[in-house]
Write a protein that holds these residues in place. Structure first.
Motif, PDB file in Angstrom:
ATOM      1  N   ALA A  19      -4.390   3.702  -0.388  1.00 28.42           N
ATOM      2  CA  ALA A  19      -5.662   3.682  -1.094  1.00 28.42           C
ATOM      3  C   ALA A  19      -6.372   5.021  -1.014  1.00 28.42           C
ATOM      4  CB  ALA A  19      -6.556   2.586  -0.526  1.00 28.42           C
ATOM      5  N   ARG A  20      -6.087   5.792   0.060  1.00 27.38           N
ATOM      6  CA  ARG A  20      -6.745   7.089   0.220  1.00 27.38           C
ATOM      7  C   ARG A  20      -5.955   8.239  -0.386  1.00 27.38           C
ATOM      8  NH1 ARG A  20      -7.787   4.771   5.419  1.00 27.38           N
ATOM      9  NH2 ARG A  20      -5.995   5.901   6.293  1.00 27.38           N
ATOM     10  N   ASP A  21      -4.656   8.046  -0.532  1.00 25.62           N
ATOM     11  CA  ASP A  21      -3.805   9.094  -1.105  1.00 25.62           C
ATOM     12  C   ASP A  21      -4.057   9.160  -2.612  1.00 25.62           C
ATOM     13  OD1 ASP A  21      -1.837  10.765  -2.015  1.00 25.62           O
ATOM     14  OD2 ASP A  21      -0.249   9.900  -0.785  1.00 25.62           O
ATOM     15  N   SER A  22      -4.567  10.282  -3.076  1.00 24.64           N
ATOM     16  CA  SER A  22      -4.940  10.397  -4.493  1.00 24.64           C
ATOM     17  C   SER A  22      -3.746  10.220  -5.422  1.00 24.64           C
ATOM     18  CB  SER A  22      -5.604  11.756  -4.750  1.00 24.64           C
ATOM     19  OG  SER A  22      -4.709  12.812  -4.402  1.00 24.64           O
ATOM     20  N   SER A  23      -2.551  10.640  -5.000  1.00 22.97           N
ATOM     21  CA  SER A  23      -1.367  10.528  -5.857  1.00 22.97           C
ATOM     22  C   SER A  23      -0.882   9.088  -5.976  1.00 22.97           C
ATOM     23  CB  SER A  23      -0.235  11.405  -5.317  1.00 22.97           C
ATOM     24  OG  SER A  23       0.147  10.967  -4.026  1.00 22.97           O
ATOM     25  N   VAL A  24      -1.196   8.259  -4.981  1.00 22.20           N
ATOM     26  CA  VAL A  24      -0.748   6.871  -4.989  1.00 22.20           C
ATOM     27  C   VAL A  24      -1.873   5.923  -5.387  1.00 22.20           C
ATOM     28  CG1 VAL A  24       0.278   5.025  -3.598  1.00 22.20           C
ATOM     29  CG2 VAL A  24       0.937   7.404  -3.205  1.00 22.20           C
ATOM     30  N   ALA A  25      -3.109   6.302  -5.072  1.00 20.25           N
ATOM     31  CA  ALA A  25      -4.237   5.411  -5.332  1.00 20.25           C
ATOM     32  C   ALA A  25      -4.345   5.065  -6.806  1.00 20.25           C
ATOM     33  CB  ALA A  25      -5.532   6.056  -4.845  1.00 20.25           C
ATOM     34  N   THR A  26      -4.062   6.014  -7.692  1.00 25.17           N
ATOM     35  CA  THR A  26      -4.169   5.765  -9.126  1.00 25.17           C
ATOM     36  C   THR A  26      -2.913   5.130  -9.714  1.00 25.17           C
ATOM     37  OG1 THR A  26      -3.415   8.022  -9.558  1.00 25.17           O
ATOM     38  CG2 THR A  26      -5.789   7.659  -9.453  1.00 25.17           C
ATOM     39  N   ASP A  27      -1.822   5.088  -8.936  1.00 27.26           N
ATOM     40  CA  ASP A  27      -0.571   4.475  -9.392  1.00 27.26           C
ATOM     41  C   ASP A  27       0.187   3.926  -8.192  1.00 27.26           C
ATOM     42  OD1 ASP A  27       1.563   3.607 -10.835  1.00 27.26           O
ATOM     43  OD2 ASP A  27       2.292   5.593 -11.429  1.00 27.26           O
ATOM     44  N   PRO A  28      -0.257   2.806  -7.617  1.00 30.38           N
ATOM     45  CA  PRO A  28       0.333   2.296  -6.373  1.00 30.38           C
ATOM     46  C   PRO A  28       1.825   2.023  -6.479  1.00 30.38           C
ATOM     47  CG  PRO A  28      -1.732   1.164  -6.869  1.00 30.38           C
ATOM     48  CD  PRO A  28      -1.383   1.974  -8.069  1.00 30.38           C
ATOM     49  N   ALA A  29       2.306   1.616  -7.644  1.00 28.16           N
ATOM     50  CA  ALA A  29       3.720   1.270  -7.788  1.00 28.16           C
ATOM     51  C   ALA A  29       4.631   2.481  -7.714  1.00 28.16           C
ATOM     52  CB  ALA A  29       3.939   0.535  -9.118  1.00 28.16           C
ATOM     53  N   ALA A  30       4.043   3.690  -7.796  1.00 29.85           N
ATOM     54  CA  ALA A  30       4.862   4.903  -7.735  1.00 29.85           C
ATOM     55  C   ALA A  30       5.463   5.108  -6.353  1.00 29.85           C
ATOM     56  CB  ALA A  30       4.018   6.114  -8.139  1.00 29.85           C
TER      57      ALA A  30
END
Length: 568
Positions: A19-30
């Motif tokens: 949730a805090r990682d900007s690269s994953v927060a906007t696309d969790p399935a990545a």
């Protein structure tokens, strides 16, 4: 700290960090580890059976679900598997954390599956999810699957035979009072749905990750206009010529109801007017002109099997009101099918078999639906398909006495229509179909054969109706007498009428042969009709002697019951 506790904390931290990682927060399935953590936390909750642990995990899972749904429109990664894993958590532990899974599942169908139904992995996982949770879905959310049956049909239409077994297990769950009527047209039109989806893919690229609803609302409708024009008419924009706004233009409007109806995701009720639109015939013709794809071949083979399940459930579980409402729709679709010879034969065979089974179950339908039935009889010569339907309707009218003894007015109206159809054939010098049947040099023989078949069915129906409703006997004798004296080219017709006239001179025998095969519960045993189940309690004198007509040798009178009813 035990290994289990360390694993628990690790997966919770992983979800928190995502949730805090900007690269994953906007696309969790990545991040594949997110899906792995969700599955592990679910397994741990199932094993521990600890409500406190479930309550601790729930906020992380719920926030992840919201982020995943919000990222769908921008995500380049499939979110289906992640959302299904979260939905499984919601279904199993919703009561513990007071979470209603219904809105979440509907969000998955509307926002995710509508974009990813063409992904074979997501499609298979979705069907597995439904099958595993089918009992819970039907009991807790009974309207869910029937509402989204169009989306599930798109899923199976695109993925084909590899998911056929899983879909057949799901299919009964999509049938309800709300979906029963529109589902018939959706099933019959599965081949056209495949054609429409393939056209969308050809024009706009892969269906995975793109919502068809978005394509329909595109700010550049020229692409869709060309697509639809090609799908419906087999032409292009240039083929139309002239101003695209003119009334004579062959182009299809971007909001064409038939196109929107085929590609919709949710059940919004029956839209009969779409199937009567002029675009339907053009769509069928354009689709059959091109070589069929493997996907189309598969759905042509699967559709009859789906109809078998549909009709079996209908006869077993559906009430008479819905079946009665289905019959006019069924008669209308009988002549409007995808133009593939084997497909049309298999589907039409099932439609007519169900029609007769419905009349057998509830003969009252014939009286209640006398107006659409009479309309179909009037269309008998329009096409071979309508001729076959008319033949089956004639048989049903005669077999079930026009609806039964309590429907004398309806029986009289049906009798009058049969008379009219009979006299039209006898008085007209034109024999055959109004439209040429495409049977080459045998068209003349085909027309004569079709007329003879129809006349035989009509003559039989008139005789059986008059046998059931005795007040119609004088008129029936007049009608059959005209046929018997007509000596039309086909001897089978006038000989048939002559035989029925002879039977009518012996009411008991006539009732036994032409009377209803299954007397209603209000009818007493008909004279001249043997109830074989009661043979062991009957005297010889109760049996009409004409049934011994096939006995060889000289007449004899010294016989026992066993001569007629051999013991096992």
């Amino acid at each position: 700290m035990s290994d289990r506790d360390r694993g628990w904390d690790f997966h919770l931290r992983n979800l928190s960090n995502s949730a805090r990682d900007s690269s994953v927060a906007t696309d969790p399935a990545a991040d594949p580890s997110v899906l792995h953590s969700v599955k592990k936390l679910y397994e741990l909750c199932k094993e521990e059976k600890n409500d406190d642990l479930v309550a601790r995990v729930y906020p992380f899972i719920n926030k992840l679900f919201q982020r995943s749904v919000a990222s769908l429109s921008q995500s380049r990664t499939s979110n289906g598997l992640l959302l299904l894993a979260i939905l499984q958590f919601f279904l199993d532990f919703g009561e513990v954390v007071l979470h209603d899974a219904d809105p979440s599942i509907r969000t998955f169908f509307r926002s995710c599956l509508s974009r990813e139904f063409a992904d074979p992995v997501v499609a298979e996982a979705t069907l597995d999810f439904i099958n595993v949770n089918k009992k819970k879905l039907l009991s807790s959310f009974p309207t869910l699957l029937p509402q989204f049956f169009p989306l599930l049909l798109k899923l199976i239409a695109w993925n084909g035979e590899k998911l056929e077994k899983a879909f057949l297990k799901v299919f009964p769950a999509v049938m309800s009072s709300a979906s029963f009527l529109p589902l018939l047209s959706a099933l019959v039109d599965l081949p056209i749905l495949v054609v429409a989806l393939e056209k969308v893919e050809k024009s706009s690229g892969s269906l995975i990750g793109s919502s068809i609803a978005t394509i329909q609302k595109s700010t550049a409708p020229e692409m869709l206009l060309a697509l639809m024009d090609e799908a419906y008419t087999g032409s292009t924009i240039a083929d139309g010529g002239g101003d695209s706004e003119s009334e004579d233009s062959n182009t299809i409007d971007v909001a064409d109801p038939l196109f929107l109806e085929l590609l919709k995701d949710e059940n919004d009720g029956l839209a009969e007017r779409h199937w009567a639109s002029p675009g339907m015939a053009a769509t069928l013709q354009a689709a059959i002109n091109a070589p069929p794809s493997d996907r189309l071949k598969q759905i042509l083979s699967m559709t009859p099997q789906l109809l078998d399940v549909y009709f079996a459930i209908a006869l077993r579980d559906v009430n008479d009101s819905l079946i009665c409402a289905l019959i006019p729709q069924l008669m209308a679709r009988n002549a409007t099918l995808f133009l593939d010879k084997n497909f049309s034969y298999e589907v039409r065979k099932r439609l007519l078999e169900f029609l007769l089974a419905a009349f057998q179950r509830s003969p009252d339908f014939i009286a209640l639906l006398k107006k659409p039935i009479m309309d179909r009889l009037a269309e008998a010569y329009d096409s071979p398909a309508k001729m076959e339907l008319a033949l089956q309707l004639c048989w049903a009218i005669g077999e079930h006495g026009g609806g039964g003894a309590s429907h004398k007015d309806a029986a009289r109206e049906l009798f009058e229509n049969l008379e009219l159809l009979l006299y039209e054939n006898l008085s007209s010098s034109r024999v055959g179909l109004r439209q040429e049947a495409s049977v080459g040099s045998d068209s003349e023989n085909y027309r004569k054969s079709s007329q003879s078949r129809l006349l035989c069915f009509v003559v039989t129906a008139i005789a059986k109706l008059a046998t059931y409703h005795r007040e119609l006997l004088p008129r029936a004798r007049v009608s059959l007498g005209k046929v018997a004296r007509s000596r039309i080219s086909d001897a089978r017709v006038w000989k048939c009428a002559r035989d029925y006239l002879g039977l009518m001179n012996d009411p008991a025998i006539c009732l036994s042969i032409l009377g209803p095969s299954r007397p209603s519960q209000h009818d007493i045993q008909k004279p001249g009709t043997v109830n074989w189940s009661e043979g062991g309690r009957k005297m010889v004198a109760h049996f009409p002697f004409y049934i011994l007509g096939d006995q060889k040798g000289p007449p004899f009178h010294d016989f026992t019951i066993s001569d007629i009813l051999p013991r096992k």
